[in-house]
Write an enzyme that holds these catalytic residues in place. Structure first.
Site, PDB file in Angstrom:
ATOM      1  CG  ASP A  99      -1.967  -0.988   1.265  1.00  0.00           C
ATOM      2  OD1 ASP A  99      -2.056  -1.778   0.307  1.00  0.00           O
ATOM      3  OD2 ASP A  99      -2.750  -1.011   2.231  1.00  0.00           O
ATOM      4  CB  SER A 118      10.126   2.855   4.917  1.00  0.00           C
ATOM      5  OG  SER A 118      11.350   3.421   4.520  1.00  0.00           O
ATOM      6  CG  HIS A 137       2.181  -9.160   0.275  1.00  0.00           C
ATOM      7  ND1 HIS A 137       1.470 -10.286   0.630  1.00  0.00           N
ATOM      8  CD2 HIS A 137       2.079  -8.307   1.325  1.00  0.00           C
ATOM      9  CE1 HIS A 137       0.947 -10.113   1.833  1.00  0.00           C
ATOM     10  NE2 HIS A 137       1.310  -8.914   2.280  1.00  0.00           N
TER      11      HIS A 137
END
Length: 374
Positions: free
Chosen positions: A162, A338, A225
Site C-alpha cells: 500500500d 517507508s 508482498h
C-alpha cells in the site's frame, strides 16, 4: 515656573532611581532583586527564556543558510547535508522503537491505538484481529489483513505494498542517474551496490528496463508482498542513515535512497532481472524478511558512514537456483512506513498508475502491451 521646576526635579529623582535599579550595585542591594535571584525556579525560568531566544536565533540562522545553499533543483547543498548527517536520527529511531514495544495497560493502549488510527486514517475494518487484541503500537504496525482485503492481479506487475507512487518510468540500460522524485536524482549503482548492466541478463532480448518507487505512509499496511513469481538469488544489506523519506524530504535530499539503510533483494523472473528493495527511514524500527527469520536492520553497532555492506547468497545445495517465491506471498515487513523500490526487466509495458497515485497492495502497476512470448 516653580511648578515646572519641581516636576523636573521629581522626574530626575525618579529616573535616577530607575537607572540605579539597573546598575550592578543596585541589583546586588535591592531586596526585591535579591528575593528574585534567591529562588532557583526564577533563575531557571530566566535562563530558559534566554535559551529559548538563543535557540530561536540559531534555528533561524541555520534555516537561512540552508535556504541560501539550495541548488537549482531545490535540494540541500553539501554543507547542509553534512550537518543533517550528524543528527541523532538512528538514536531517535531506537528510542521510538522501544516506546512502540511498551505494553501499556489495556485501557491506555486502546486509546493510543485509536488516536493513531484516527490521525493516520487507518482502515480498521480490514484487520484480522480486533483493535484491543494488539498489545503495543508495534503489534499494530505489523497488523495482518483479511484474506479478501487485497485481491492480487495475476498478470503484469502488481504493487507489492500500500502506498503512493513517487516514480514510475522506463529507464535506459546504460543510465546511472534515476529520478527519486521529479528533478531530484539518485545513483542506481550506488543504490544496488553494482552496475545494472552487469546485473541484467537479457541485454540482447526484446525487453526493457523499468523503475518504480512507492512510499508507505505511517497509516498504511506495512507488509511487503511479491509483485510477481520470481527467484531471489542474493540479499545485500546496506546500513545507512535514517533520513525521513516523506515526499518533502525526498525533494530536498539528493541520493537519499542511496544514503539510507536498505535491503536489496536481486534475482530474476521469466523476463530477466528483477529487484525488490525495502528502504529504511526515521522511526522505522527494523525491516524483517520472511526468507530470514532472524534478520534485523537498524542495529546499534552498524555505523551509517562506514560504507558497510552485508551480502548473503540465497543459492544453496537445497536451492541451487535461489529462493523461489510466489506472486502475492509475503516477503518482508516494515515496522513503520517507508519506501519500496522495484527495478526490473520486462517486455514493453503500459502503466496503469501515474506519479502521485495512491495504490493498494495487489493492484496492477503495469500490464504487458502484448502477451509475452512463451
Amino acid at each position: 515656573g516653580m511648578l515646572a521646576v519641581g516636576r523636573s526635579a521629581k522626574f530626575a529623582r525618579t529616573s535616577g532611581s530607575a537607572v540605579g535599579l539597573l546598575s550592578r550595585e543596585s541589583i546586588r542591594l535591592s531586596p526585591i532583586t535579591r528575593q528574585f535571584w534567591s529562588s532557583r525556579g526564577n533563575r531557571k525560568a530566566f535562563y530558559k527564556r534566554r535559551g529559548f531566544w538563543y535557540t530561536t536565533a540559531f534555528v533561524a540562522g541555520a534555516s537561512a543558510f540552508a535556504a541560501y545553499e539550495l541548488d537549482e533543483s531545490g535540494a540541500f547543498g553539501p554543507k547542509t547535508l553534512s550537518t543533517l548527517q550528524k543528527l541523532p536520527l538512528r538514536w531517535c529511531s531506537h528510542l521510538w522503537g522501544k516506546f512502540t514495544r511498551i505494553e501499556f495497560p489495556t485501557w491506555i493502549n486502546k486509546r493510543l491505538l485509536k488516536a493513531y488510527a484516527w490521525v493516520y486514517d487507518c482502515n480498521l475494518d480490514e484487520m484480522t484481529e480486533p483493535l484491543d487484541s494488539y498489545m503495543s503500537i508495534q503489534d499494530f504496525f505489523i497488523r495482518r489483513l483479511k484474506e479478501d482485503a487485497r485481491p492480487f492481479v495475476q498478470e503484469g506487475i502488481a504493487s507489492p505494498v500500500d502506498g503512493k507512487i513517487m516514480s514510475i518510468q522506463e529507464i535506459a540500460r546504460d543510465t546511472d542517474e534515476l529520478e527519486q522524485i521529479k528533478g531530484i536524482e539518485y545513483s542506481l549503482s550506488g543504490f544496488l551496490g553494482s552496475s545494472i548492466v552487469s546485473e541484467t541478463e537479457n541485454l540482447d532480448a526484446e525487453t526493457r528496463l523499468y523503475h518504480c518507487i512507492i512510499y508507505l505512509a505511517p497509516g498504511d499496511y506495512h507488509g511487503i508482498h511479491n509483485p510477481v513469481d520470481w527467484t531471489i538469488k542474493d540479499r545485500k544489506f546496506f546500513p545507512g542513515y535514517l533520513f525521513p523519506v516523506a515526499p518533502v524530504a525526498v525533494r530536498k535530499l539528493k541520493n537519499i535512497l542511496g544514503m539510507n539503510e536498505r535491503v536489496i533483494l536481486t534475482g530474476n523472473w521469466e523476463h530477466g532481472f528483477f529487484s525488490l528493495s525495502p528502504v529504511g527511514a526515521t522511526n522505522v524500527g527494523s525491516i524483517t524478511l520472511f526468507t530470514e527469520p532472524d534478520f534485523r536492520t537498524n542495529q546499534r553497532e552498524h555505523k551509517p558512514n562506514k560504507g558497510l555492506v552485508f551480502p548473503l547468497s540465497y543459492i544453496t545445495d537445497e536451492e541451487p537456483n535461489g529462493k523461489e517465491v510466489q506472486r502475492g506471498s509475503e516477503i518482508a515487513f516494515f515496522h513503520m512506513g517507508s519506501t519500496v523500490v522495484l527495478i526490473f526487466e520486462a517486455p514493453p509495458l503500459e502503466f496503469d498508475v501515474t506519479i502521485g497515485d495512491k495504490v493498494q497492495m495487489g493492484q496492477s502497476l503495469a500490464h504487458f502491451v502484448s502477451p509475452p512470448k512463451e
